[in-house]
Write a protein that holds these residues in place. Structure first.
Motif, short mmCIF file in Angstrom:
data_model
loop_
_atom_site.label_atom_id
_atom_site.label_comp_id
_atom_site.label_asym_id
_atom_site.label_seq_id
_atom_site.Cartn_x
_atom_site.Cartn_y
_atom_site.Cartn_z
N TYR A 1 1.26 6.48 0.35
CA TYR A 1 1.81 5.90 1.57
C TYR A 1 2.29 4.47 1.31
O TYR A 1 1.72 3.72 0.51
CB TYR A 1 0.75 5.91 2.67
N ILE B 1 1.95 1.80 2.81
CA ILE B 1 0.99 0.72 3.01
C ILE B 1 0.50 0.16 1.66
O ILE B 1 0.26 -1.04 1.52
CB ILE B 1 -0.21 1.19 3.87
N TRP C 1 -7.00 -5.36 -1.71
CA TRP C 1 -6.95 -4.19 -0.81
C TRP C 1 -8.14 -4.22 0.16
O TRP C 1 -8.00 -4.01 1.36
CB TRP C 1 -6.95 -2.91 -1.64
N VAL C 2 -9.33 -4.50 -0.36
CA VAL C 2 -10.52 -4.51 0.50
C VAL C 2 -10.51 -5.74 1.42
O VAL C 2 -10.71 -5.63 2.63
CB VAL C 2 -11.82 -4.51 -0.35
N GLY D 1 -7.82 -3.99 3.98
CA GLY D 1 -8.96 -3.37 4.66
C GLY D 1 -9.50 -4.24 5.77
O GLY D 1 -9.44 -3.90 6.95
N TYR E 1 -7.57 -3.34 9.02
CA TYR E 1 -8.33 -2.17 9.47
C TYR E 1 -9.80 -2.55 9.60
O TYR E 1 -10.69 -1.78 9.20
CB TYR E 1 -8.16 -1.01 8.47
N LEU F 1 -12.15 -0.05 11.28
CA LEU F 1 -12.37 1.12 10.41
C LEU F 1 -13.33 0.77 9.27
O LEU F 1 -14.27 1.53 8.97
CB LEU F 1 -11.01 1.58 9.87
N MET F 2 -13.12 -0.40 8.67
CA MET F 2 -14.00 -0.83 7.57
C MET F 2 -15.44 -0.93 8.06
O MET F 2 -16.38 -0.57 7.35
CB MET F 2 -13.55 -2.18 7.00
N PHE G 1 -15.33 8.25 3.64
CA PHE G 1 -14.51 7.20 4.24
C PHE G 1 -13.05 7.63 4.47
O PHE G 1 -12.48 7.43 5.54
CB PHE G 1 -14.56 5.93 3.37
N HIS G 2 -12.45 8.25 3.46
CA HIS G 2 -11.02 8.60 3.60
C HIS G 2 -10.77 9.75 4.58
O HIS G 2 -9.63 9.98 4.94
CB HIS G 2 -10.38 8.86 2.23
N TYR H 1 -3.36 8.54 8.41
CA TYR H 1 -2.36 8.96 7.42
C TYR H 1 -2.61 10.44 7.09
O TYR H 1 -3.31 10.76 6.13
CB TYR H 1 -2.46 8.09 6.16
N PRO I 1 -8.72 9.78 -2.97
CA PRO I 1 -9.61 9.95 -4.12
C PRO I 1 -10.87 10.66 -3.63
O PRO I 1 -11.11 10.73 -2.42
CB PRO I 1 -9.94 8.51 -4.51
N SER J 1 -10.05 11.77 -9.37
CA SER J 1 -8.69 11.71 -8.83
C SER J 1 -7.74 12.47 -9.73
O SER J 1 -7.96 12.56 -10.94
CB SER J 1 -8.24 10.25 -8.74
N ARG K 1 -4.89 11.27 -10.02
CA ARG K 1 -4.02 10.17 -10.48
C ARG K 1 -4.63 9.48 -11.69
O ARG K 1 -5.82 9.14 -11.66
CB ARG K 1 -3.83 9.16 -9.36
N LEU L 1 -6.25 4.51 -12.83
CA LEU L 1 -6.69 3.62 -11.75
C LEU L 1 -8.15 3.18 -11.89
O LEU L 1 -8.76 2.68 -10.96
CB LEU L 1 -6.45 4.30 -10.38
N PHE M 1 -8.60 -0.36 -11.02
CA PHE M 1 -8.35 -0.57 -9.58
C PHE M 1 -9.67 -0.34 -8.82
O PHE M 1 -10.05 -1.11 -7.95
CB PHE M 1 -7.25 0.39 -9.11
C1 HEM Z 1 -9.36 0.64 5.68
C2 HEM Z 1 -9.47 0.78 4.41
C3 HEM Z 1 -8.69 1.78 3.58
C4 HEM Z 1 -7.51 2.42 3.84
C5 HEM Z 1 -6.62 2.28 5.09
C6 HEM Z 1 -7.21 3.25 2.69
C7 HEM Z 1 -6.09 4.01 2.56
C8 HEM Z 1 -5.64 4.57 1.38
C9 HEM Z 1 -4.31 5.11 1.15
C10 HEM Z 1 -3.19 5.17 2.19
C11 HEM Z 1 -4.26 5.51 -0.13
C12 HEM Z 1 -3.06 6.14 -0.88
C13 HEM Z 1 -3.22 7.64 -1.02
C14 HEM Z 1 -2.04 8.41 -0.48
O1 HEM Z 1 -1.14 7.81 0.15
O2 HEM Z 1 -2.00 9.66 -0.64
C15 HEM Z 1 -5.55 5.22 -0.72
C16 HEM Z 1 -5.86 5.47 -2.03
C17 HEM Z 1 -7.03 5.09 -2.62
N1 HEM Z 1 -8.15 4.57 -2.00
FE1 HEM Z 1 -8.27 4.02 -0.07
N2 HEM Z 1 -8.21 3.13 1.77
C18 HEM Z 1 -9.13 2.23 2.26
C19 HEM Z 1 -10.29 1.81 1.65
C20 HEM Z 1 -10.70 2.21 0.39
C21 HEM Z 1 -11.95 1.81 -0.23
C22 HEM Z 1 -12.99 0.89 0.42
C23 HEM Z 1 -11.97 2.41 -1.46
C24 HEM Z 1 -13.02 2.38 -2.53
C25 HEM Z 1 -13.96 1.52 -2.68
C26 HEM Z 1 -10.73 3.15 -1.62
C27 HEM Z 1 -10.36 3.83 -2.75
C28 HEM Z 1 -9.10 4.35 -2.96
C29 HEM Z 1 -8.60 4.78 -4.26
C30 HEM Z 1 -9.34 4.72 -5.58
C31 HEM Z 1 -7.29 5.23 -4.05
C32 HEM Z 1 -6.29 5.72 -5.10
C33 HEM Z 1 -6.00 7.16 -4.97
C34 HEM Z 1 -6.52 8.01 -6.11
O3 HEM Z 1 -7.36 7.51 -6.87
O4 HEM Z 1 -6.11 9.18 -6.21
N3 HEM Z 1 -10.00 3.02 -0.47
N4 HEM Z 1 -6.38 4.68 0.23
#
Ligand code: HEM
Length: 180
Positions: free
Chosen positions: A2, A4, A73-74, A78, A82, A85-86, A103-104, A111, A117, A135, A137, A140, A143
């Motif tokens: 996405y 974002i 990002w966090v 985040g 958000y 949400l956090m 979480f996701h 979304y 992940p 993942s 992907r 990362l 990341f």
């Molecule tokens: C409000 C907070 C968060 C939002 C809105 C969010 C949203 C997203 C979005 C939109 C993606 C892209 C995936 C896609 O578009 O298909 C993503 C990927 C990812 N997020 Fe979150 N995320 C948040 C918090 C977190 C947290 C706290 C972690 C881990 C500690 C995390 C770990 C990841 C990872 C590792 C990916 C990469 C995708 C992958 O590895 O395949 N996210 N997230």
């Protein structure tokens, strides 16, 4: 991913180095998109090209860019955009990490075509746990380290992170041994 995510890369570069440097990154990436829409899905290649171009223009190893982006990002995307949400994630670092596998699911309400992940936790102890990251992907690993560091700062809980398994080394996922 996405838009974002791409937008957050743009913000990270612009806030720290200015518009001109962002223009250089965009040019170097070869991505001909003027602005990203948060809730539109872009090819993952766009995100990888932006991160690679940022690494070249800023003269920083890609791993460092990914770590800094994870923290940003966090703490910015985040927490600032958000925050509510956090907060559903937990009242402290340990709780947040234990709840991370779900979480996701909540993010997917915003979304719907998210390809999130997958996380799992094991070895939960008073002062640490193992976080498993799966993942489709590639690349990362650092990341995720940055994301954990961002959470550590968010909850003011200093951590030590050891990566004890990774896809680079033949495992099918990454394992982060986190202690605080
Ligand atoms: C409000 C907070 C968060 C939002 C809105 C969010 C949203 C997203 C979005 C939109 C993606 C892209 C995936 C896609 O578009 O298909 C993503 C990927 C990812 N997020 Fe979150 N995320 C948040 C918090 C977190 C947290 C706290 C972690 C881990 C500690 C995390 C770990 C990841 C990872 C590792 C990916 C990469 C995708 C992958 O590895 O395949 N996210 N997230």
């Amino acid at each position: 991913m996405y838009g974002i995510v791409n937008k957050a890369i743009e913000e990270l570069v612009t806030e720290n180095f200015g518009e001109e440097v962002w223009e250089q990154v965009r040019e170097k990436s070869g991505i001909d998109i003027d602005f990203f829409l948060s809730n539109e899905a872009y090819d993952d290649a766009v995100t990888y090209k932006l991160a690679g171009a940022a690494s070249e223009v800023l003269n920083l190893p890609l791993t460092d860019v990914l770590i800094v982006f994870g923290e940003f990002w966090v703490l910015n995307t985040g927490k600032k955009k958000y925050g509510a949400l956090m907060e559903t994630g937990g009242a402290n670092l340990k709780e947040f990490l234990i709840n991370l596998p779900n979480f996701h699911n909540r993010v997917a309400l915003i979304y719907p075509n998210l390809q999130p992940p997958e996380f799992m936790v094991s070895h939960v102890e008073e002062n640490g746990l193992h976080l498993h990251y799966y993942s489709h992907r590639p690349g990362l690993k650092e990341f995720v380290r940055g994301l954990i560091q961002g959470l550590s700062k968010l909850y003011q809980t200093p951590v030590e992170i050891r990566i004890i398994a990774s896809r680079d080394e033949g495992s099918d996922h990454e394992i982060y041994a986190i202690s605080w």
